[in-house]
Enzyme design. Structure first.
Site, PDB file in Angstrom:
ATOM      1  N   GLY A  53      -6.831   1.159   4.037  1.00 26.92           N
ATOM      2  CA  GLY A  53      -5.562   2.124   3.204  1.00 26.92           C
ATOM      3  C   GLY A  53      -6.542   3.249   2.313  1.00 26.92           C
ATOM      4  O   GLY A  53      -7.769   3.294   2.264  1.00 26.92           O
ATOM      5  N   SER A  54      -5.530   4.006   1.939  1.00 27.10           N
ATOM      6  CA  SER A  54      -6.215   5.082   1.290  1.00 27.10           C
ATOM      7  C   SER A  54      -6.470   4.662  -0.270  1.00 27.10           C
ATOM      8  O   SER A  54      -5.895   3.505  -0.753  1.00 27.10           O
ATOM      9  CB  SER A  54      -5.217   6.395   1.297  1.00 27.10           C
ATOM     10  OG  SER A  54      -5.368   6.846   2.456  1.00 27.10           O
ATOM     11  N   GLY A  55      -6.877   5.564  -0.952  1.00 21.67           N
ATOM     12  CA  GLY A  55      -7.097   4.911  -2.617  1.00 21.67           C
ATOM     13  C   GLY A  55      -8.384   4.628  -2.948  1.00 21.67           C
ATOM     14  O   GLY A  55      -8.955   4.018  -3.938  1.00 21.67           O
ATOM     15  N   HIS A  56      -9.375   4.383  -1.741  1.00 23.16           N
ATOM     16  CA  HIS A  56     -10.842   4.094  -1.962  1.00 23.16           C
ATOM     17  C   HIS A  56     -11.681   5.141  -1.768  1.00 23.16           C
ATOM     18  O   HIS A  56     -12.795   4.918  -1.601  1.00 23.16           O
ATOM     19  CB  HIS A  56     -11.014   3.086  -0.865  1.00 23.16           C
ATOM     20  CG  HIS A  56      -9.978   1.943  -0.668  1.00 23.16           C
ATOM     21  ND1 HIS A  56      -9.636   1.043  -1.878  1.00 23.16           N
ATOM     22  CD2 HIS A  56      -9.249   1.502   0.299  1.00 23.16           C
ATOM     23  CE1 HIS A  56      -8.730   0.344  -1.372  1.00 23.16           C
ATOM     24  NE2 HIS A  56      -8.685   0.624  -0.077  1.00 23.16           N
ATOM     25  N   LYS A 104     -12.771  -3.502   7.757  1.00 16.44           N
ATOM     26  CA  LYS A 104     -12.739  -4.485   6.756  1.00 16.44           C
ATOM     27  C   LYS A 104     -11.773  -5.697   6.824  1.00 16.44           C
ATOM     28  O   LYS A 104     -10.551  -5.643   7.142  1.00 16.44           O
ATOM     29  CB  LYS A 104     -12.506  -3.580   5.284  1.00 16.44           C
ATOM     30  CG  LYS A 104     -13.377  -2.571   5.138  1.00 16.44           C
ATOM     31  CD  LYS A 104     -13.271  -2.088   3.605  1.00 16.44           C
ATOM     32  CE  LYS A 104     -11.744  -1.200   3.424  1.00 16.44           C
ATOM     33  NZ  LYS A 104     -11.351  -0.262   4.478  1.00 16.44           N
ATOM     34  N   ASP A 109      -5.626  -4.867   8.124  1.00 13.11           N
ATOM     35  CA  ASP A 109      -6.586  -4.111   8.791  1.00 13.11           C
ATOM     36  C   ASP A 109      -7.272  -4.752  10.251  1.00 13.11           C
ATOM     37  O   ASP A 109      -7.166  -4.229  11.283  1.00 13.11           O
ATOM     38  CB  ASP A 109      -7.649  -3.805   7.743  1.00 13.11           C
ATOM     39  CG  ASP A 109      -7.505  -3.029   6.861  1.00 13.11           C
ATOM     40  OD1 ASP A 109      -6.901  -3.448   5.834  1.00 13.11           O
ATOM     41  OD2 ASP A 109      -7.987  -1.988   6.538  1.00 13.11           O
ATOM     42  N   HIS A 218      -7.756  -3.459  -4.183  1.00 10.42           N
ATOM     43  CA  HIS A 218      -6.634  -3.042  -4.112  1.00 10.42           C
ATOM     44  C   HIS A 218      -5.637  -3.229  -5.468  1.00 10.42           C
ATOM     45  O   HIS A 218      -4.621  -3.351  -5.484  1.00 10.42           O
ATOM     46  CB  HIS A 218      -5.685  -3.751  -2.922  1.00 10.42           C
ATOM     47  CG  HIS A 218      -6.368  -3.383  -1.750  1.00 10.42           C
ATOM     48  ND1 HIS A 218      -7.414  -4.215  -1.007  1.00 10.42           N
ATOM     49  CD2 HIS A 218      -6.276  -2.265  -0.749  1.00 10.42           C
ATOM     50  CE1 HIS A 218      -7.713  -3.933  -0.113  1.00 10.42           C
ATOM     51  NE2 HIS A 218      -7.322  -2.718   0.062  1.00 10.42           N
TER      52      HIS A 218
END
Ligand SMILES: Nc1ncnc2c1ncn2[C@@H]1O[C@H](COP(=O)(O)OP(=O)(O)O)[C@@H](O)[C@H]1O
Ligand SMILES: Nc1ncnc2c1ncn2[C@@H]1O[C@H](COP(=O)(O)OP(=O)(O)O)[C@@H](O)[C@H]1O
Ligand SMILES: [Mg+2]
Ligand SMILES: [Mg+2]
Ligand SMILES: [Mg+2]
Ligand SMILES: [Mg+2]
Lengths: 356, 216, 356, 216
Positions: A53-56, A104, A109, A218
């Site tokens: 996911g994005s945001g990391h 991950k 995922d 998250h």
């Protein structure tokens, strides 16, 4: 919600466009979304592909470049990418040496990368998946989806990326990745929540004197909530969970290239012990400034020293984040000569650069 | 109604799924927010929206091909845990019916069996772990045993949906052992599983279409 | 106040202790506080010393190392350091080639560094001060203390540090520093305030839909407050203030080594013009994650391109911060061949590293 | 009282400064928060705290040496704009009195003249720019003209402090043109300058000590 964004629907696309403008050494596809090194495929070299996911950020796109990832697949914010992203990225960068997927351990995922591996395999590309599951905040794997993949991912991508650069084959890369994962443990905490742009409001709320211990990346709830304590006390809690964690046993599923099928592998991570050397990552969840991370590092160094554990290398800064969340995580990866050699090897990516 | 499912019915069913999941987006997302990350409604609506986009070009295709294309659309647009699981369900289901233009009742059983087998293989969950399987497996069992006992398709589908609904309710007291909700441990008790809920909605729409009560 | 700290009185000391533990390549003195490169003084090389209030990390301590600063003097949070810090640091690292003081234009910093220059001079050490005053949010210098020193400082320290490493003499280093300052302009904005640990509460408060435009780096009030707008609109406001800023004239005070006295120098910064190449810094105020900075970079690149200004190099991340403040600043420095050469030269510091 | 200032009085004065600035810390900081960065009280209290620490070892030193040591203590502990300015004031003032053990009235004038000259040279401000000079310069002028007109030290110091107090009030309507407050432009109007305020407090304590009303 106060963020430097335009329309919520375009957040990811526009950030990738900015990244493309800033980094001509990267190719960025917007549909499906993936980021590759200009010049790939590189003959004879294993392509290292990660995603999530994005945001990391900077994970994973900020780690694409010489000596680290060949490609990254960003999903929507905190949502795993879809198999067509990995599939297209793999087709774009795979050489004869094959493709390693770094995954991950989140159900989404894992399943999407598994699907992608099958698709990539059926294209005649050699592909192998490896799982990162290092979050000691998750205690058992019998009653859960298993430990989450967090900070060890950063160190694994650096080390295995360097090995691929040096010409390690697909099996050697996968073995090294398994070793780094097995040697790595992490734990994190949050001072504040974060806001997913599409949601527009904080994922959770903490009182002015509360913190959340044992969070993932998250904004999911952690192990428990407690009153804010001095930094040293918090660091001690996290560091001791890592340092004193016993052997961790679970079953991981890996792709069997010969038989084009999935096989289960029993894996045990041994605890840290006196005399170990480690690579330490003191990581900001995004909104915590580096000055506070040094206060964390100070106590961590003291605790490691007391247990005769040598911090051979360290990284202090925002490397695997949860948007603008305030908080930190600690990762320790036992480092042998092979791991240190590849850690020290040149790397040139937007977020990690040395030796070049 | 006759005891076959026509290709037109399959297409209507998928269209209805897209419409219903859009209206149930907030509901499913709320269920997911309680024990997951609050995106299941968004994921499902986005996925079936993509399926719907593909349908016009599928008018001349076989049922197997329609299901396969739908599965691929789900896989490439949903993301998360549910994307590959629902995608696998449809893609595996398609192999059970291949080039067919209409389905006999037992075809539906085979289709569900293969689809569920795919979900189990991919997700390695079993009944009682608070996932979509807690709806799907009782639903399949009810459908199959009714048909084997001689029931008509309509009655068998009623039993199938009733079993799914009971399955959804059965997830409430369960401790999640798979997916994101598993990290909550005991704190997942008292909440209904979002994936089991969406699966039941989808089965309900199939029943409605077959019984002629679904919108066309 | 939620921070990773222990007792408020020890914040700075403990952060420096953590830095010392993490970076054995730095010597850190705690009384008075200064950070130097291990191995200094370096024969024949000008020592580059900077300093200022703490709370802007990684500036300046994170820029001490090969190819950048020889020493840094951290004051209390948002308070200029005292002359004895610069004096001791200078004595510790000065070679025969002398010492260059890089001073951000705040009355406190300027006066304390002036006092230090006199002290250092009277020790028989060659010393020169240069001022950074690049914040276009301050319009005139006739009626104010002049433009504040902000983002250009980062680029100046990199460029002049590399020149010193290559053997530039004190006057050449000072001339290059004056040029970089004259070529640089910056402007910043805040989404949120920040909390000085000793104060324990936010320096200012913004409503959930308000932002502050034209801030400095100390949580001081900016030019004006306005409703939150889309990122593109905010970036446009800041970037155009920089790109369209006219010639800026003021008088700067510099040390005259020959006559051991202070002399005034009239300085004019020329506006940017079509055809210019620039180094761009898109900087986080501390709490804004790099993903949002890329959205800023996207629009900035577009605006520069429209004016035929080429972004030759760029830096995107937290480099000159205000504790955990959310917001960003933009810095553009016109880059000629000399500046680019030294920008590209190897650097190895905690916060900036390449080529080594 | 006699018309000289003894070394003991100078020491008492500096001790009293440390005590008063500690109690006025919050007040000065509040003034600074309005138009600066809210640290002036903290800075001054810290600085004179350091001065006080040095005093015991100064019992046998000259007045010049005491003032010089105090200036150095201020410089190395205050930081900010006021540190080098107050530090320079005391260090320059010391050169006007050198090895003296007591001060004649006109020594005080010279001492203030040189101190103020140092502040002006370092800070390049002038009267009317909303700084400590708006208190210091009128205070010096009043002291000097009173003494020149034949007034006794006590009366001259009363006039001096009265002028400083008027000077502080005069800063309220001013637009700041130096220091941090200058960034506020028109928004600095209506606020009293913290540096002028601390300067006036310090002069008031000198008057009190000389008139014998200061605590010893
Ligand atoms: N291993 C699994 N097997 C079957 N179903 C699962 C599994 N893991 C999760 N699920 C289902 O997926 C649902 C969550 O889907 P969704 O919210 O879309 O994905 P994510 O959890 O990645 O955000 C759960 O409610 C559950 O029914
Ligand atoms: N150039 C100057 N000349 C004289 N006094 C000044 C000058 N600049 C600032 N001051 C004085 O310093 C005071 C502020 O001191 P302080 O708050 O301790 O330092 P800072 O502004 O660095 O935080 C102002 O109120 C003003 O009286
Ligand atoms: Mg999700
Ligand atoms: Mg979900
Ligand atoms: Mg200050
Ligand atoms: Mg102040």
């Amino acid at each position: 919600m106060k963020k430097l964004i335009n329309a919520v629907e375009n957040v990811l696309t526009e950030q990738l466009q900015g990244m493309a403008a800033a980094h001509p050494e990267l190719n960025i596809s917007l549909d499906p979304k993936y980021i590759t090194r200009v010049g790939a495929p590189f003959a004879g070299k294993v392509a290292i592909i990660s995603g999530g996911g994005s945001g990391h950020e900077p994970l994973h796109g900020g780690f694409v470049g010489h000596g680290m990832l060949t490609a990254a697949c960003p999903g929507e914010v905190f949502t795993s990418p879809t198999p067509d992203q990995m599939y297209e990225a793999a087709k774009a960068v795979a050489s004869d040496a094959g493709v390693l997927f770094i995954v991950k351990n989140y159900t989404g995922d894992v399943l999407n990368f598994e699907t992608a591996a099958e698709m990539v395999h059926s294209e005649g590309i050699k592909v192998q998946n490896v799982i990162v599951d290092d979050d000691v905040a998750v205690k058992d794997s019998l009653y859960t989806a298993g430990r989450r993949g967090v900070g060890t991912t950063v160190i694994l991508e650096k080390v295995v990326g360097a090995a691929a650069e040096e010409g390690y084959g697909l099996d050697a890369c996968a073995d090294l990745a398994r070793k780094v994962n097995s040697y790595g443990r992490s734990m994190g905490m949050a001072l504040t929540s974060c806001i997913v742009p599409a949601a527009g409001k904080p994922t959770f709320t903490l009182a002015e004197d509360e913190v959340e211990i044992g969070i993932g990346i998250h904004g999911e709830p952690g192990q428990y909530r407690e009153k804010l304590r001095p930094a040293d006390a918090i660091v001690e809690t996290l560091a001791l969970e890592i340092l004193d964690d016993g052997a961790y046993k679970r079953t991981l599923r890996e792709w069997d290239r010969e038989n084009a099928t999935w096989v289960e592998r029993d894996v045990i991570d041994e605890p840290f012990k006196a005399g170990d050397s480690v690579i330490a990552l003191v990581n900001s969840m995004g909104g915590t400034p580096v000055s506070e991370l040094y206060a964390v590092y100070r106590k961590l160094a003291e605790l490691c020293e007391a247990r005769d554990i040598t911090i051979a290398r360290k990284l202090v800064g925002p490397y695997i984040t949860s948007l603008e969340m305030q908080g930190f995580s600690i990762t320790l990866v036992k480092a042998d000569a092979e791991i240190l050699k590849f850690w020290d090897a040149p790397v040139s990516t937007p977020a990690l650069r040395w030796g070049v | 109604m006759s005891d076959v499912i026509t290709k037109a019915q399959v297409i209507t069913w998928l269209e209805n799924c897209a419409a219903l999941l859009e209206t149930q987006k907030a509901y499913l997302t709320e269920l997911d927010a309680a024990i997951g990350d609050g995106d299941h409604g968004l994921n499902m609506a986005r996925g079936f929206g993509k399926v719907k986009e593909k349908l016009p070009s599928m008018a001349d295709a076989s049922i197997g091909s329609i299901l396969n294309t739908s599965g691929m659309a789900l896989i490439s647009s949903v993301g998360g845990a549910s994307g590959p699981l629902y995608g696998t369900f449809f893609m595996r289901a398609s192999t059970a019916v291949q080039a067919r233009q209409e389905l006999e009742p037992m075809d539906l059983v085979k289709l569900m069996e293969q689809g569920i087998e795919g979900v189990v293989q991919r997700g390695r969950a079993e009944v009682g772990e608070k996932t979509m399987l807690d709806a799907l497996i009782p639903a399949l069992n009810a459908l199959k045993s009714q048909l084997e006992a001689g029931a008509g398709l309509s009655d068998a589908l009623d039993a199938c949906v009733a079993a799914a609904e009971a399955g959804v309710r059965s997830t409430i007291p369960l401790v999640a052992k798979k997916g994101r909700a598993s990290y909550l441990g005991e704190r997942s008790v008292g909440h209904q599983d979002p994936g089991a809920t969406s699966a039941t909605l989808i089965l309900g729409l199939l029943r409605d279409v077959v019984k002629g009560s679904g919108v066309s």
